[in-house]
Design a protein around this motif. Structure first.
Motif, PDB file in Angstrom:
ATOM      1  N   THR A 229       0.951  -1.285   0.096  1.00  0.00           N
ATOM      2  CA  THR A 229      -0.066  -0.146  -0.062  1.00  0.00           C
ATOM      3  C   THR A 229       0.815   1.304   0.128  1.00  0.00           C
ATOM      4  N   CYS A 230       1.933   1.399   0.838  1.00  0.00           N
ATOM      5  CA  CYS A 230       2.811   2.334   0.753  1.00  0.00           C
ATOM      6  C   CYS A 230       3.409   2.406  -0.444  1.00  0.00           C
TER       7      CYS A 230
ATOM      8  N   ASP B  80       0.084   2.348  -3.630  1.00  0.00           N
ATOM      9  CA  ASP B  80      -1.379   2.931  -3.544  1.00  0.00           C
ATOM     10  C   ASP B  80      -1.247   4.373  -3.042  1.00  0.00           C
ATOM     11  N   SER B  81      -0.089   4.724  -2.446  1.00  0.00           N
ATOM     12  CA  SER B  81      -0.098   6.144  -2.052  1.00  0.00           C
ATOM     13  C   SER B  81      -0.061   7.108  -3.214  1.00  0.00           C
ATOM     14  N   GLN B  82      -1.267   8.031  -3.429  1.00  0.00           N
ATOM     15  CA  GLN B  82      -1.194   8.725  -4.421  1.00  0.00           C
ATOM     16  C   GLN B  82      -0.263  10.086  -4.213  1.00  0.00           C
ATOM     17  N   THR B  83      -0.164  10.539  -2.828  1.00  0.00           N
ATOM     18  CA  THR B  83       0.355  11.779  -2.537  1.00  0.00           C
ATOM     19  C   THR B  83       1.453  11.169  -1.481  1.00  0.00           C
TER      20      THR B  83
ATOM     21  N   GLU C 181       1.233   8.707   6.007  1.00  0.00           N
ATOM     22  CA  GLU C 181       0.152   8.206   6.750  1.00  0.00           C
ATOM     23  C   GLU C 181       0.039   6.639   6.834  1.00  0.00           C
ATOM     24  N   ASN C 182       0.231   6.187   5.570  1.00  0.00           N
ATOM     25  CA  ASN C 182       0.459   4.683   5.419  1.00  0.00           C
ATOM     26  C   ASN C 182       1.645   4.118   6.104  1.00  0.00           C
TER      27      ASN C 182
ATOM     28  N   GLU D 173       1.760  13.049   1.418  1.00  0.00           N
ATOM     29  CA  GLU D 173       1.085  12.853   2.685  1.00  0.00           C
ATOM     30  C   GLU D 173       0.394  11.691   3.047  1.00  0.00           C
ATOM     31  N   GLU D 174      -0.108  11.035   1.955  1.00  0.00           N
ATOM     32  CA  GLU D 174      -0.701   9.770   1.986  1.00  0.00           C
ATOM     33  C   GLU D 174       0.229   8.671   2.380  1.00  0.00           C
TER      34      GLU D 174
END
Length: 342
Positions: free
Chosen positions: A195-196, A199-202, A208-209, A204-205
């Motif tokens: 996911t990191c 799937d992290s689009q930004t 968080e991941n 900042e995301e």
């Protein structure tokens, strides 16, 4: 090493192998004081002979390169020799590859994991893709390698400001079983790291991941993950969006090229034959590309939708790329649209 070097010098002077080895025995004060036997000495001398410029493979290799350069001045090569004129490294690029690079130099992958030949010299091709999806002092926009520290340092030296360096995600993810395979929650860790990475689009995301990964599985003190985080701008897609990557995040193209050359070379192929067979392999790829070009100009793929936009892509794309567009159109047509009130 000093004794081996002495044995090499004796060989250059014409001393026969048995006398050569006996002289080393005397020099060391007996067989029991040598860390190698006569067979090891013979193997070392054979390797030194093969790599000596002017003898065997290296001479034939140099002659071959010179002949290729006379046939086409676009052929480039350089042979790296040590102080004793022994071959250490060799680099070459044929005219066709250099011409293709002029047009398709956005992204290249560099992988040194392919076979190492009888001289203990790894084969490290630079691989890219062209308009069919296959592949002078101009740096690529991006380069993908594994996490090898020497390759990272070399990239920074050769391309200090012009090229964006990216780590191969496949090489990173393949280390997970070794790092966390024994962990009770291995599959959860693997999913969270995927996911990191993917799937992290930004940015900042991603942060968080990443925080979720560390806190959920109590991995704040894991040294490998700390190292990954410190170099996140080299492998996390969210930090690499400012560079065009031609859809690549791994050195998979290199793996595909390696498989292609398996039909032409193997680890026991001598240098001269290696380069000759490599050239035959590239020639075969050129023939296939010529066929693709012909088909793109003379065999039109029918449009699958009535939309003018699809026909526009048909006019400007090769068949291979147009098929990818059609797949995307098909996915769009399969979507169920619905309105949501805010």
């Amino acid at each position: 090493m000093l004794l081996q070097r002495e044995g090499e010098l004796n060989d250059i002077a014409g001393v026969r192998m048995n006398k050569n080895f006996n002289s080393l025995v005397v020099e060391r004060g007996g067989y029991e004081n040598l860390l190698f036997g006569e067979k090891d000495c013979r193997n070392f001398i054979d390797k030194a002979r093969e790599l000596w410029l002017g003898k065997g493979g290296a001479r034939a290799l140099c002659d071959y390169f010179s002949r290729m350069q006379k046939q086409n001045n676009g052929f480039y090569y350089v042979m790296d020799m040590d102080d004793d004129c022994r071959l250490r490294n060799v680099f070459w690029a044929n005219a066709r590859s250099r011409e293709a690079y002029e047009f398709f130099r956005d992204v290249i992958t560099f992988d040194t994991t392919y076979l190492t030949n009888r001289y203990d010299m790894p084969f490290a091709p630079f691989v890219g893709v062209n308009h069919h999806g296959c592949m002078n002092n101009k740096a690529p926009s991006g380069i993908i390698t594994d996490q090898d520290r020497a390759m990272k340092n070399a990239t920074e030296i050769v391309f200090p400001d012009t090229t964006r360096h990216r780590y191969c995600l496949w090489h990173i993810m393949r280390k997970l079983p070794g790092k966390f395979g024994a962990h009770a929650q291995y599959h959860g860790i693997k999913s969270a790291l995927n996911t990191c990475a993917y799937d992290s689009q930004t940015c900042e995301e991603f942060e968080e991941n990443w925080k979720f990964l560390l806190e959920t599985y109590q991995l704040e003190d894991n040294a490998w993950l700390r190292g990954l985080y410190s170099e996140r701008t080299f492998w996390v897609s969210a930090y690499l969006k400012d560079t065009f990557w031609a859809g690549m995040s791994t050195t998979q193209r290199s793996e595909s090229m390696n498989s292609f050359f398996d039909s032409y070379v193997h680890s026991k192929t001598i240098l001269k034959e290696f380069v000759d067979q490599f050239d035959n392999g590239l020639r075969r790829k050129v023939e296939k590309e010529t066929s693709f070009d012909f088909n793109s100009f003379h065999r039109m793929i029918p449009c699958s939708t009535p939309y003018p936009l699809e026909e526009t892509f048909l006019d400007v794309y090769t068949n291979a790329k147009f098929k990818e567009v059609q797949e995307e159109f098909g996915k769009v047509l399969s979507c169920n649209n619905s309105y949501l009130r805010s």
